[in-house]
Design a protein around this motif. Structure first.
Motif, mmCIF file in Angstrom:
data_model
loop_
_atom_site.group_PDB
_atom_site.id
_atom_site.type_symbol
_atom_site.label_atom_id
_atom_site.label_comp_id
_atom_site.label_asym_id
_atom_site.label_seq_id
_atom_site.Cartn_x
_atom_site.Cartn_y
_atom_site.Cartn_z
ATOM 1 N N VAL A 100 0.860 -1.183 0.000
ATOM 2 C CA VAL A 100 0.000 0.000 0.000
ATOM 3 C C VAL A 100 0.894 1.230 0.000
ATOM 4 N N ASP A 103 -1.508 7.043 -0.365
ATOM 5 C CA ASP A 103 -2.921 7.259 -0.690
ATOM 6 C C ASP A 103 -3.790 6.135 -0.142
ATOM 7 N N ASP A 104 -3.309 4.898 -0.279
ATOM 8 C CA ASP A 104 -4.053 3.762 0.272
ATOM 9 C C ASP A 104 -4.199 3.890 1.784
ATOM 10 N N ALA A 106 -4.113 6.622 3.525
ATOM 11 C CA ALA A 106 -5.004 7.746 3.831
ATOM 12 C C ALA A 106 -6.461 7.301 3.746
ATOM 13 N N ARG A 107 -6.789 6.486 2.730
ATOM 14 C CA ARG A 107 -8.166 5.988 2.608
ATOM 15 C C ARG A 107 -8.541 5.078 3.774
ATOM 16 N N MET A 108 -7.532 4.492 4.426
ATOM 17 C CA MET A 108 -7.796 3.640 5.579
ATOM 18 C C MET A 108 -7.797 4.437 6.879
ATOM 19 N N GLY A 109 -7.561 5.747 6.793
ATOM 20 C CA GLY A 109 -7.622 6.608 7.969
ATOM 21 C C GLY A 109 -6.297 6.896 8.621
ATOM 22 N N LYS A 111 -2.986 9.018 8.791
ATOM 23 C CA LYS A 111 -2.473 10.305 8.332
ATOM 24 C C LYS A 111 -0.947 10.306 8.426
ATOM 25 N N ARG A 115 4.672 4.130 3.154
ATOM 26 C CA ARG A 115 4.144 3.032 2.371
ATOM 27 C C ARG A 115 4.434 1.743 3.118
#
Length: 271
Positions: A100, A103-104, A106-109, A111, A115
């Protein structure tokens, strides 16, 4: 003992991995698994991928400083997790691990600018592991998941042995389990750690009434002892298993692996 029963690799370090017929590479590991190939054939990277996957399968990532530090010796890079995350997709015993990016995450919460990896079981995310600018982080995503219960150790035969290495290494060793193999193959009656007369934390062996610190060994004998001690784990990962061993002594390394209760993944250049 066969702890890892299935490995399927789709991508490693960003490279697509296929079998000879073009299908996904799949294998059913046995007790002793030898990985060989020329330089640049991703042998070390494969070991690192196993380390990441096993760590997430067993949820040992919440307290792994020493284990990660030992793993970094595979290529001498403490940020090796970040490099491996450039592209990994593999499945081990039903656990699917995927790389991941920021961005991946971030979509999972999360911050963070990092990677890493997420491991899935039955299609559900279980654990996220990622490397930021300064350190590794692990987060459990499924609190109800029951993790695998096995121990493993990563070993790169050291160029030299230090007190710090001995502390890290022996913290992942069960001396009581290893002593049977040590006695049968190497002939030592006992192995233990203590402070020597120079105030150094070190390993000692005992045989025929004589105590000897491992600093007096040649590297070949020392490496055999490290292999025997590592055999107290369920899974043992070793880089360049033949390091410093004369061809006529290689049978002792094979004997250690054969007589142990461990499952082995070793790389080698030796025929």
């Amino acid at each position: 003992m066969t702890v890892l029963k299935y490995i399927g690799i789709e991508k490693i370090m960003g490279y697509k991995v296929v079998s000879d017929d073009g299908s996904i590479f799949e294998t059913e590991p046995k007790k002793i698994n030898v990985i060989t190939g020329c330089n640049g054939s991703l042998k070390t990277t494969f070991l690192e991928a196993l380390v990441v996957t096993m760590d997430m399968m067993t949820n040992r990532g919440l307290n792994i400083y020493k284990r990660w530090l030992m793993s970094s010796m595979l290529r001498g890079d403490t940020a090796w997790v970040y490099g491996l995350a450039s592209g990994l997709e593999m499945t081990v015993n039903g656990y699917r691990v995927k790389s991941v990016d920021a961005d991946d995450l971030a979509r999972m919460g999360f911050k963070v600018k990092a990677r890493g990896f997420v491991v899935y079981k039955d299609g559900r995310p279980v654990v996220a592991l990622f490397r930021s600018a300064t350190t590794n982080h692990t987060r459990v995503l499924d609190e109800n998941h029951v993790f695998e219960n096995f121990g493993y150790i990563v070993l790169h035969m050291p160029e030299f042995i230090s007190g710090e290495f001995i502390k890290m290494f022996t913290s992942a060793v069960d001396f009581g389990t290893a002593i049977k193999v040590i006695k049968e193959v190497l002939g030592f009656e006992a192995v233990y750690t203590r402070i020597d007369e120079l105030n150094r934390f070190t390993l000692f062996v005992y045989k025929n009434g004589i105590e000897m610190p491992v600093e007096r060994f040649g590297r070949g004998t020392l490496n055999l002892l490290l292999l025997a001690l590592a055999s107290s784990n369920d899974v043992v990962i070793v880089e360049n298993v033949e390091s410093s061993l004369h061809p006529q002594v290689m049978h002792k390394a094979v004997e250690i692996m054969s007589k142990s209760g461990s499952q082995w993944f070793v790389t080698t250049y030796s025929s």
